[in-house]
Scaffold this active site. Structure first.
Site, PDB file in Angstrom:
ATOM      1  N   GLY A 102     -92.913 -46.136 -13.123  1.00  0.00           N
ATOM      2  CA  GLY A 102     -93.090 -44.711 -13.375  1.00  0.00           C
ATOM      3  C   GLY A 102     -93.785 -43.984 -12.237  1.00  0.00           C
ATOM      4  O   GLY A 102     -94.576 -44.564 -11.484  1.00  0.00           O
ATOM      5  N   CYS A 106     -97.541 -44.097 -12.745  1.00  0.00           N
ATOM      6  CA  CYS A 106     -98.042 -45.405 -13.166  1.00  0.00           C
ATOM      7  C   CYS A 106     -98.565 -46.167 -11.948  1.00  0.00           C
ATOM      8  O   CYS A 106     -97.911 -46.199 -10.908  1.00  0.00           O
ATOM      9  CB  CYS A 106     -96.926 -46.206 -13.837  1.00  0.00           C
ATOM     10  SG  CYS A 106     -97.434 -47.856 -14.374  1.00  0.00           S
ATOM     11  N   GLY A 144     -94.296 -50.701 -14.576  1.00  0.00           N
ATOM     12  CA  GLY A 144     -94.775 -50.225 -13.287  1.00  0.00           C
ATOM     13  C   GLY A 144     -93.916 -49.262 -12.502  1.00  0.00           C
ATOM     14  O   GLY A 144     -94.361 -48.802 -11.448  1.00  0.00           O
TER      15      GLY A 144
END
Length: 346
Positions: free
Chosen positions: A182, A185, A180
């Site tokens: 990124g 993301c 999570g």
């Protein structure tokens, strides 16, 4: 239901405390690392920064550009077999490039065909799934390790020490850490699942190193300082997506918007990626990524120099003559604010 009360930290929650140094210049810092991988037995020597296996980052062109600096690339998995075979066959022996794959039977059979055409040219493989906690993922890792004992395998993603240990024992040489964090993301928003990245790095590194394994911090870096914190927290490799996106070598689609050239960048679980590679979002799932338009940033060379220069400078602030010494000389200080942004962000 259970609540863990211990505070978990992200990159923005800490700074690295400076320490006395005898280094006279940043030029004295050696960023190369040398490893012998636990399972493959292969030796690695290079700057342990890896371009992410995203189709607007992990390109052939990026691999060639980063190899000039001793850095690595994880290719995206959507290249055709002929392209992959031609690339790996011509790859210099001192370049580190990961073949990327998922865990479906189609992924496995494609790899078998490409590997057979390349001989021993493919030495590093990244087995990449969003959720590294499934039995199917572990079973696939066993299958691949048994079939190809000399391959160096990087596998993930996970964020907890016990699963990092399991993957090392199951055949991974490098565990990819991050769920999570990124820039494109949205897993944390869509699922509520995740783990602050710096704490994930610290905990997974401790677990993996105890077994002779390594970790790759994947996601969350927005600046060279974040890479320094990742290495300081115990990461052996750091994987970059957004920081390397938008460059000529990223090979993203360029569009004109308001008279300016922009490049598309999207997460590999986004609607854009699934429309392009899977015929759309399957009825049983949701998009867990987003698409953004980045200013075209030109050649990646200047960005690479900024990244390497920043990490070298971090080493000089704590007296680390080599990158391998950075984690031993890192003390994190919790902070409420990192930057003075009176004149805006830069």
């Amino acid at each position: 239901m259970r609540i863990e009360e211990e505070l978990k930290l992200d990159f923005q929650d800490v700074l690295i405390r400076p320490k006395r140094s005898t280094l006279g210049s940043r030029a004295e810092v050696d960023l190369a690392r040398e490893f012998v991988f636990r399972h493959s037995g292969r030796r690695y020597s290079g700057v342990p920064i890896i371009a992410a296996n995203m189709d607007t980052v992990g390109s052939f062109e990026m691999a060639r550009a980063l190899a000039r600096h001793g850095m690595a690339t994880a290719l995206h998995k959507h290249y055709a077999e002929d392209e992959l075979a031609a690339f790996f066959t011509a790859l210099p022996a001192d370049a580190t490039v990961f073949y990327s794959m998922g865990i479906t039977s189609d992924d496995y059979e494609k790899f078998r065909r490409v590997e057979a055409r390349c001989g021993e040219a493919i030495t590093h493989v990244c087995v990449d799934v969003a959720n590294g906690y499934t039995k199917a993922f572990v079973d696939f890792l066993h299958k691949l390790r048994d079939a190809y004992p000399k391959l160096t395998l990087m596998a993930g993603n996970v964020v907890t020490g016990e699963m990092a240990e399991e993957l090392i024992l199951d055949g991974a040489d490098i565990v990819k850490v991050g769920i999570g964090p990124g820039s494109v993301c949205t897993t944390r928003k869509m699922t509520g699942v995740g783990y602050p990245q710096l704490s994930a790095i610290i905990e997974c590194a401790d677990a993996a190193h105890g077994l002779g394994g390594l970790i790759c911090a994947d996601g969350g870096c927005t600046s060279a300082g974040d890479l320094a914190k990742a290495f300081g927290g115990g990461a052996d490799f750091v994987m970059l997506g957004g920081m390397l996106a938008g460059h000529d070598e990223s090979m993203g689609e360029v569009i004109e918007r308001g008279g300016e050239r922009k490049m598309r960048f999207y997460g590999m679980s986004s609607r854009a990626a699934m429309d392009r590679h899977a015929g759309g979002v399957a009825h049983y799932r949701a998009s867990e990524g987003k698409e953004v338009l980045l200013d075209c940033r030109g050649p990646v060379e200047a960005t690479v120099q900024d990244i390497l220069g920043g990490v070298r400078s971090a080493c000089t602030y704590v007296g680390a003559r080599k990158l391998k010494e950075l984690s031993k000389r890192t003390t994190f200080v919790r902070v409420a604010r990192q930057l003075n942004e009176v004149f805006g962000q830069s």
